[in-house]
Design a protein around this motif. Structure first.
Motif, short mmCIF file in Angstrom:
data_model
loop_
_atom_site.label_atom_id
_atom_site.label_comp_id
_atom_site.label_asym_id
_atom_site.label_seq_id
_atom_site.Cartn_x
_atom_site.Cartn_y
_atom_site.Cartn_z
N GLU A 65 4.17 27.07 21.11
CA GLU A 65 4.84 28.34 21.42
C GLU A 65 5.63 28.20 22.72
O GLU A 65 6.78 28.64 22.82
CB GLU A 65 3.78 29.45 21.55
CG GLU A 65 4.39 30.82 21.73
CD GLU A 65 3.35 31.89 22.00
OE1 GLU A 65 2.22 31.79 21.48
OE2 GLU A 65 3.66 32.83 22.76
N GLN A 66 5.01 27.59 23.73
CA GLN A 66 5.71 27.39 25.00
C GLN A 66 6.91 26.46 24.84
O GLN A 66 7.98 26.73 25.38
CB GLN A 66 4.74 26.81 26.05
CG GLN A 66 4.13 27.85 26.97
CD GLN A 66 5.17 28.62 27.79
OE1 GLN A 66 5.96 28.04 28.52
NE2 GLN A 66 5.18 29.93 27.65
N LYS A 81 9.63 28.46 23.20
CA LYS A 81 10.21 29.48 24.08
C LYS A 81 11.03 28.85 25.21
O LYS A 81 12.08 29.35 25.57
CB LYS A 81 9.09 30.34 24.68
CG LYS A 81 8.52 31.34 23.68
CD LYS A 81 7.32 32.04 24.28
CE LYS A 81 6.94 33.29 23.52
NZ LYS A 81 5.79 33.95 24.16
N GLN A 82 10.52 27.76 25.76
CA GLN A 82 11.26 27.12 26.84
C GLN A 82 12.56 26.51 26.31
O GLN A 82 13.58 26.56 26.98
CB GLN A 82 10.40 26.05 27.53
CG GLN A 82 9.19 26.60 28.29
CD GLN A 82 9.58 27.45 29.48
OE1 GLN A 82 10.71 27.44 29.95
NE2 GLN A 82 8.62 28.22 30.00
N HIS A 85 14.29 27.63 23.86
CA HIS A 85 15.18 28.76 23.62
C HIS A 85 15.89 29.21 24.89
O HIS A 85 16.97 29.78 24.84
CB HIS A 85 14.40 29.95 23.04
CG HIS A 85 14.48 30.04 21.55
ND1 HIS A 85 15.68 30.13 20.90
CD2 HIS A 85 13.53 30.04 20.59
CE1 HIS A 85 15.46 30.18 19.59
NE2 HIS A 85 14.16 30.12 19.38
#
Lengths: 170, 555
Positions: free
Chosen positions: A58-59, A62-63, A65
């Protein structure tokens, strides 16, 4: 767990450094990364294999993105997909053992791409497991040099990952 | 209209509404300075070091809400900006940083004053550009301002090679941006907003944990309304301070390592933590497993990557805090929580913030006196260290956006240049710098900028002849083995001020403080006040490393 991410990025200078730098500075482990142009010359596609649990994934997502040049990220691991890697291996080969090596090549549907006085160079494509097995089979002959591309992957069937449709049905 | 890229750059800045540029010239940026000179439309503030320029632009942005613009030359000019860019990145401050670069033909040859500044700033900018194609300059500038100021704000760097700057282009400034990889979310997901409202109505012991995002999104009114509707106490991060009135009964002060005991206890005992524009920084949470251990967590943040990064969140809402709160408030009814508020009140009485007012001048007393004499309304810039924590603890901010401090990066030397930017941005406000003798000496050169620009800044040096915060760490973590923290020489700041033509005062006692402050604060020019404070004073309470925030010790 291993995840395979298809990451579409703007084909701008430095985009690879941005992505690779992000992984190293945030302490994410990349198993492999392959990058090349897509059907659209402005867009490159990276196939990134990353190791980690759901929280790490997930990180990572997100990073990634947050990078302005990253257009789209799809985790294709839960889907049906085709994945391939290419390896080129140069093995030691006396003329007497050539036949043996060519048999191994046959089994793996590898191709001989070069022949030297004491070497034989083979190429082979396949998924990660097949490439590993191929490499192991050639190890006893003495591997002089080996290069792998890293994995590239694509969803099966009508599903696709592109700038305009992420894992959409056609 | 045809013009050079350098001129086009200045035109683009004008069209972005830029009124001030902070900077320092040099060889590679020469064409841009020349264009700035010829066009004469934008004011330039000359710093005395590039770090000073970038901190000033940072503070200018914080007080005005506009994008700060800073300019420097290639090589050392660019590397001197690095600390300031990282500072702005950590504190989410929108900057456009323009650096000169060696001509494209020399890029990559280790040319004189060449450095790969886009490479260096990769991890500390929101995005950066090396302009190789002259025609792309207008789009790059448009994108840079858009990226810097939208979503979670941050610095964007534009590196401009000298030969590109002198090429001629036809300026056609785009009206809009097209960045398919960048689309920040502003509106919270309606289902999640409803869910959050339900949790807030159900909770018995809610606490609002409000960070810098409140100030960035201008949500102070909504925050106040939410707190009063819910009867929920509010604690601020360092970056969030001034977003909630310091004298409000629901205010708990700052939380975390040097937070108030009642804020830390309230967070530890709450059953719902409402995190608004805050990022669960390690200086706030300390031991994560002891942070709000029994609470449900609602987390509103514009940066999706902050949600779930450090703590598990029950209701994640990606969006602009103000817009999310506006959508949320209609779902909230007034709720009485007298039992919880009574408990909070008991903690406040049991563990008041204070200090022993005996003997030598106490640094906390200086801050309380400044707060009193400025009615909590001054723009207060700080450096980093003990004095910064004392400001956070003892200056009660009445209005939003009045604290200018380096939060995430903790940059000593931020303060003095920050006052330059703050005063340039708010020429009619009283700007006060509260600093330490260590921090002030890090960017002391900017005193010349203060004088040159005739900025009436009031500088208070809480002078304890040492690096107080590090000395405090050595006291608690290194069994009082003090090394490299006590100065055997500190300049006489008053005599030094005289060399700059600035009035200087020395304050040694509490009585002098109250007697001299009105005179100091009403001086129409810059003033240097050397406050000789008790060097033994520690920041208290303090949470030791690895402890829960409810385990603070007195020191």
């Amino acid at each position: 767990m291993r995840h395979t991410l298809a990451v579409l990025v703007e084909n701008n200078p430095g985009v690879l450094a941005r992505v690779a730098g992000l992984f190293s500075r945030r302490g994410f482990n990349i198993d492999s990364l392959a990058v090349g142009r897509t059907e659209n010359p402005d867009v490159s596609r990276m196939t990134i294999v990353v190791e980690g649990d759901d929280r790490i994934l997930e990180q990572v997502t997100k990073q990634l993105h947050k990078l302005i040049d990253v257009i789209k990220i799809s985790d294709i691991s839960p889907e049906e997909y085709v994945d391939r890697e290419l390896v080129i291996i140069k093995v030691h080969s006396d003329p007497a053992r050539r036949g043996e090596i060519m048999q191994v090549a046959d089994i793996f549907r590898a191709r001989i791409v070069d022949l030297g006085r004491k070497t034989i160079t083979l190429e082979c494509t396949g998924n990660n497991g097949k490439i590993n097995a191929f490499e192991e089979s050639l190890r006893p002959y003495g591997i002089k040099e080996l290069v792998r591309t890293g994995k590239i992957a694509m969803l099966r069937g009508l599903r696709f990952t592109s700038v305009n449709g992420q894992k959409d049905d056609d | 209209m045809e013009m050079t890229v350098a001129q086009a750059l200045i035109r683009c800045l004008e069209m972005e509404g830029v009124e001030v540029i902070f900077g320092y010239p040099g060889g590679a940026i020469l064409p841009v300075y020349d264009a700035l000179c010829k066009m004469g439309s934008i004011k330039h503030i000359l710093a005395r070091h590039e770090q000073g320029a970038v901190h000033a632009a940072d503070a200018y942005s914080r007080v005005t809400g506009h994008v700060g613009v800073v300019m420097a030359t290639s090589g050392p000019g660019a590397t001197n900006l690095v600390t300031g860019i990282a500072n702005a990145y950590m504190d989410s401050v929108p900057l456009v940083v323009i650096t000169g670069q060696v001509p494209t033909s020399q890029v990559g040859t280790d040319a004189f004053q060449e450095v790969d500044i886009t490479g260096i700033t990769l991890p500390i900018t929101k995005h950066n550009y090396l302009v190789k194609d002259a025609g792309k300059l207008p789009t790059v500038v448009k994108n840079a301002f858009h990226i810097a100021s939208t979503g979670r704000p941050g610095p964007v760097l534009i590196d401009l090679p000298r030969d590109v700057a002198t090429e001629t282009i036809k300026l056609d400034y785009p009206d809009s941006v097209s960045l398919r990889g960048y689309k920040p979310t502003y509106k919270g997901h309606p289902t999640k907003v409803k869910e959050a409202a339900q949790m807030m109505m159900k909770a018995e012991r809610p606490v609002i944990y409000a960070g810098g995002g409140i100030l960035n999104s201008g949500a102070t009114g909504e925050l106040l309304e939410l707190a009063e509707m819910l009867s929920a106490p509010v604690t601020n991060t360092l970056m969030g301070l001034s977003s909630f009135p310091g004298d409000h009964p629901l205010f708990l002060g700052m939380l975390g390592l040097h937070g108030t005991r009642y804020a830390n206890l309230a967070v530890t005992k709450c059953d719902l933590l409402i995190a608004l524009g805050a990022r669960f920084d390690d200086r706030v949470t300390s031991k994560i497993s002891s942070f709000a251990p029994d609470a449900g967590v609602v987390h509103v943040d514009i940066d999706p990557a902050e949600i779930g990064k450090n703590v598990q969140v029950h209701v994640p809402i990606v969006g602009d805090v103000r817009q999310v709160l506006q959508a949320l408030l209609p779902n909230i009814n007034k709720k009485d929580r007298s039992e919880w508020l009574e408990q909070i009140q008991n903690w406040k009485e049991q563990y008041p913030m204070g200090y022993a007012r005996d003997g030598m001048l106490k640094p906390q007393a200086v801050i309380e006196a400044i707060c009193r004499h400025t009615r909590g309304e001054a723009v207060v810039a700080t450096d980093v260290g003990q004095h910064q924590m004392w400001v956070a603890q003892f200056y009660r901010f009445k209005h939003p956006g009045k604290l200018i401090s380096s939060g995430g990066l903790g940059t000593m030397g931020f303060g003095l240049p920050a006052t330059v930017g703050a005063q340039v941005g708010r020429p009619d406000s009283l700007v006060v710098l509260i600093t330490g003798d260590g921090s002030l000496q890090m960017t002391l050169q900017e005193l010349a900028t203060v004088v040159e620009q005739k900025l009436p800044i009031k500088i208070f040096v809480l002078n304890n002849n040492c690096l107080g915060m590090v000395r405090q760490l050595q006291e608690f973590y290194c069994e009082r083995r003090y090394i490299a923290t006590e100065f055997s020489f500190v300049p006489d700041f008053v005599t030094m001020a005289k060399a700059y033509g600035i009035a200087g005062y020395t304050i040694k006692s509490h009585s002098e403080l109250d007697r001299l402050l009105p005179e100091i604060l009403s001086n129409p020019d810059a003033v240097m006040v050397n406050c000789l404070v008790d060097p033994q004073e520690n920041v208290s309470p303090m949470v030791m490393a690895g402890q829960g925030i409810d385990q603070a010790i007195d020191c």
